[in-house]
Write a protein that holds these residues in place. Structure first.
Motif, PDB file in Angstrom:
ATOM      1  N   VAL A  90       1.009  -1.347  -0.097  1.00  0.00           N
ATOM      2  CA  VAL A  90      -0.007   0.098   0.104  1.00  0.00           C
ATOM      3  C   VAL A  90       0.795   1.179   0.111  1.00  0.00           C
ATOM      4  O   VAL A  90       0.481   2.341  -0.371  1.00  0.00           O
ATOM      5  N   ASN A  91       1.963   1.157   0.624  1.00  0.00           N
ATOM      6  CA  ASN A  91       2.986   2.227   0.244  1.00  0.00           C
ATOM      7  C   ASN A  91       4.284   1.868  -0.232  1.00  0.00           C
ATOM      8  O   ASN A  91       5.232   2.181   0.109  1.00  0.00           O
ATOM      9  N   GLN A  92       4.142   1.078  -1.332  1.00  0.00           N
ATOM     10  CA  GLN A  92       5.328   0.710  -2.216  1.00  0.00           C
ATOM     11  C   GLN A  92       6.447  -0.157  -1.346  1.00  0.00           C
ATOM     12  O   GLN A  92       7.452  -0.210  -1.681  1.00  0.00           O
ATOM     13  N   GLY A  93       5.937  -0.510  -0.259  1.00  0.00           N
ATOM     14  CA  GLY A  93       6.732  -1.581   0.455  1.00  0.00           C
ATOM     15  C   GLY A  93       7.743  -0.709   1.442  1.00  0.00           C
ATOM     16  O   GLY A  93       8.758  -1.269   2.096  1.00  0.00           O
ATOM     17  N   ARG A  94       7.653   0.721   1.421  1.00  0.00           N
ATOM     18  CA  ARG A  94       8.516   1.620   1.965  1.00  0.00           C
ATOM     19  C   ARG A  94       8.189   2.017   3.294  1.00  0.00           C
ATOM     20  O   ARG A  94       8.973   2.390   4.259  1.00  0.00           O
ATOM     21  N   GLY A  95       7.131   1.820   3.802  1.00  0.00           N
ATOM     22  CA  GLY A  95       6.323   2.392   4.957  1.00  0.00           C
ATOM     23  C   GLY A  95       6.198   1.159   5.989  1.00  0.00           C
ATOM     24  O   GLY A  95       7.067   1.449   7.004  1.00  0.00           O
ATOM     25  N   GLY A  96       6.104  -0.038   5.675  1.00  0.00           N
ATOM     26  CA  GLY A  96       5.741  -0.962   6.495  1.00  0.00           C
ATOM     27  C   GLY A  96       4.523  -0.735   7.453  1.00  0.00           C
ATOM     28  O   GLY A  96       3.859  -0.049   7.389  1.00  0.00           O
ATOM     29  N   SER A  97       4.639  -1.470   8.607  1.00  0.00           N
ATOM     30  CA  SER A  97       3.505  -1.782   9.564  1.00  0.00           C
ATOM     31  C   SER A  97       2.884  -0.486  10.008  1.00  0.00           C
ATOM     32  O   SER A  97       1.853  -0.087  10.195  1.00  0.00           O
ATOM     33  N   ALA A  98       3.918   0.583  10.331  1.00  0.00           N
ATOM     34  CA  ALA A  98       3.488   1.738  11.137  1.00  0.00           C
ATOM     35  C   ALA A  98       3.198   2.978  10.171  1.00  0.00           C
ATOM     36  O   ALA A  98       2.685   4.008  10.426  1.00  0.00           O
ATOM     37  N   HIS A  99       3.361   2.871   8.888  1.00  0.00           N
ATOM     38  CA  HIS A  99       2.860   3.689   7.869  1.00  0.00           C
ATOM     39  C   HIS A  99       1.983   3.361   6.853  1.00  0.00           C
ATOM     40  O   HIS A  99       2.393   3.485   5.808  1.00  0.00           O
ATOM     41  N   LEU A 302       4.476 -13.000  -0.562  1.00  0.00           N
ATOM     42  CA  LEU A 302       5.734 -13.703  -0.676  1.00  0.00           C
ATOM     43  C   LEU A 302       6.102 -13.684  -2.116  1.00  0.00           C
ATOM     44  O   LEU A 302       7.437 -13.682  -2.481  1.00  0.00           O
ATOM     45  N   LYS A 303       5.181 -13.471  -3.129  1.00  0.00           N
ATOM     46  CA  LYS A 303       5.634 -13.812  -4.486  1.00  0.00           C
ATOM     47  C   LYS A 303       5.578 -12.411  -5.247  1.00  0.00           C
ATOM     48  O   LYS A 303       6.090 -12.225  -6.194  1.00  0.00           O
ATOM     49  N   GLY A 304       5.437 -11.277  -4.477  1.00  0.00           N
ATOM     50  CA  GLY A 304       5.235 -10.117  -4.947  1.00  0.00           C
ATOM     51  C   GLY A 304       6.687  -9.501  -5.319  1.00  0.00           C
ATOM     52  O   GLY A 304       7.678 -10.051  -4.837  1.00  0.00           O
ATOM     53  N   SER A 305       6.804  -8.547  -6.200  1.00  0.00           N
ATOM     54  CA  SER A 305       8.019  -8.087  -6.669  1.00  0.00           C
ATOM     55  C   SER A 305       8.491  -7.254  -5.723  1.00  0.00           C
ATOM     56  O   SER A 305       7.968  -6.397  -5.175  1.00  0.00           O
ATOM     57  N   TRP A 306       9.923  -7.144  -5.587  1.00  0.00           N
ATOM     58  CA  TRP A 306      10.845  -6.246  -4.527  1.00  0.00           C
ATOM     59  C   TRP A 306      10.976  -4.951  -5.436  1.00  0.00           C
ATOM     60  O   TRP A 306      10.829  -4.797  -6.862  1.00  0.00           O
ATOM     61  N   PRO A 307      10.888  -3.669  -4.794  1.00  0.00           N
ATOM     62  CA  PRO A 307      11.111  -2.409  -5.468  1.00  0.00           C
ATOM     63  C   PRO A 307      12.614  -2.719  -6.262  1.00  0.00           C
ATOM     64  O   PRO A 307      13.417  -3.386  -5.717  1.00  0.00           O
ATOM     65  N   THR A 308      12.796  -2.093  -7.395  1.00  0.00           N
ATOM     66  CA  THR A 308      14.048  -1.960  -8.036  1.00  0.00           C
ATOM     67  C   THR A 308      14.892  -0.952  -7.643  1.00  0.00           C
ATOM     68  O   THR A 308      14.417   0.034  -7.118  1.00  0.00           O
ATOM     69  N   GLU A 309      16.100  -0.932  -8.229  1.00  0.00           N
ATOM     70  CA  GLU A 309      17.100   0.362  -7.905  1.00  0.00           C
ATOM     71  C   GLU A 309      16.466   1.465  -8.434  1.00  0.00           C
ATOM     72  O   GLU A 309      16.571   2.610  -8.087  1.00  0.00           O
ATOM     73  N   LYS A 310      15.875   1.085  -9.932  1.00  0.00           N
ATOM     74  CA  LYS A 310      15.170   2.331 -10.387  1.00  0.00           C
ATOM     75  C   LYS A 310      14.066   3.113  -9.597  1.00  0.00           C
ATOM     76  O   LYS A 310      13.953   4.359  -9.621  1.00  0.00           O
ATOM     77  N   ASP A 311      13.545   2.224  -8.739  1.00  0.00           N
ATOM     78  CA  ASP A 311      12.239   3.037  -7.631  1.00  0.00           C
ATOM     79  C   ASP A 311      12.932   3.815  -6.778  1.00  0.00           C
ATOM     80  O   ASP A 311      12.128   4.287  -6.046  1.00  0.00           O
TER      81      ASP A 311
END
Ligand SMILES: Cc1ncc(C[n+]2csc(CCOP(=O)(O)OP(=O)(O)O)c2C)c(N)n1
Length: 317
Positions: A90-99, A302-311
């Motif tokens: 929901v926040n591109q994997g950057r926020g985690g549980s508290a964001h 667990l099958k979702g893509s990771w953010p790339t360096e470009k992101d």
């Protein structure tokens, strides 16, 4: 209260409980590299409050934000993707549980204690300036209200008669410090009595929360200014993480067990069955369905893509 509302409240609490229990059961796999503050035991507050809101209202929460995110209709798939650090979280994997923030659901959170209180006050100001009937709701822990910005926000909200409901989820603890060591011996709601229209309620009674939140929200929509609700509740698990923590000394096993007897979900399930709002069979089937949904969402995450360096540099200001 009608049967549809009762069922809605029950299902909201059940969903929060089962999704968080899925977090508990897989956290040890170390796929979620984010500190998680669980709301297990506190589900009635978010469920009872959010059931009164429209899509255009806005909700603001703190580090312990899963319950409000889910009660607001946040996606379970995107929740697990976020906790697993994936790009489609929901926040591109950057926020985690508290964001967990999702503007499309009118939901925003931040773990800076008290940090969302002025942001919610600003949202309420914009609602008023734009002559809408929308309401801002901000959830805060008992310690969150010890931040100075709370006093400033209350002052401004009263001055401008803003449509904002302050919800204090008083679970007695700031991390591992009991409220008696942090605050004067007068209940929080009494200390704001002169200013707001405060009330202290049983935050484990979802109907009570719903009814009082309804009065608060309706009064805000009628332009009567801010309202404050202190909901007394309790978290069953450790401050941050999936475990029980009665072995570390700041609270006793008996205290936790006594509160577990007042579990908002079990108490309400009993009522739902007694009033024949749902049959035992239907509750079991729904429960199983929610558990499967949570398990599947985690497996998909667990099958979702990771953010790339470009992101890396997108969304950076
Ligand atoms: C400004 C600020 N100070 C300290 C912290 C560290 N911290 C994170 S959670 C927490 C305790 C919060 O207690 P409360 O507001 O009662 O919420 P609860 O965790 O009980 O739900 C603290 C001190 C923080 N996140 N932000």
């Amino acid at each position: 209260m009608n049967q549809t509302t009762r069922k809605k409240l029950f299902l909201s609490m059940l969903k929060i409980r089962r999704v968080e229990e899925q977090v508990v059961s897989v956290y040890g796999q170390k796929q979620m590299r984010t500190p998680t503050h669980l709301s297990i035991g506190q589900e009635a507050v978010a469920s009872g409050v959010c059931a009164n809101l429209t899509k255009k209202d806005q909700v603001f929460a703190s580090h312990r934000c899963h319950a409000a995110f889910l009660a607001r209709g946040g996606s379970v798939d995107q929740f697990f993707l976020e906790l697993c650090g994936r790009k489609n979280g929901v926040n591109q994997g950057r926020g985690g549980s508290a964001h967990l923030s999702d503007a499309s659901k009118g939901f925003f959170s931040s773990p800076i204690l008290g940090g969302m209180v002025p942001v919610a006050t600003g949202a309420a100001l914009s609602f008023k300036l734009n002559k809408t009937k929308n309401v801002a709701v901000v959830f805060s822990g008992d310690a969150g209200l010890e931040e100075g910005v709370f006093a400033e926000s209350v002052n401004f909200a009263l001055l401008k008669k803003l449509p904002i409901v302050f919800i204090c989820e008083n679970n007695l603890y700031s991390t591992n410090t009991h409220i008696r060591y942090r605050q004067p011996n007068s209940p929080i709601f009494k200390r704001v009595t002169e200013l707001l229209k405060p009330k202290q309620i049983n935050g484990n009674d979802v109907e009570k929360v719903y009814v009082d939140a309804k009065k608060a929200v309706d009064s805000c929509r009628r332009g009567k200014g801010p309202v404050f609700l202190e909901c007394l509740t309790y978290r069953f698990r450790e401050h941050v993480g999936p475990l029980y923590d009665y072995n570390i000394g700041y609270r006793t096993k008996k205290e936790v067990f006594d509160w577990e007897k007042r579990c908002p979900l079990s108490l309400y399930k009993r009522k739902i069955l007694k009033l024949k709002i749902m049959s035992k069979k239907s509750v079991e089937l729904t429960d199983k369905k929610i558990m499967n949904e949570a398990e599947n969402s985690y497996a998909k995450a667990l099958k979702g893509s990771w953010p790339t360096e470009k992101d890396l540099m997108t969304g950076v200001y």
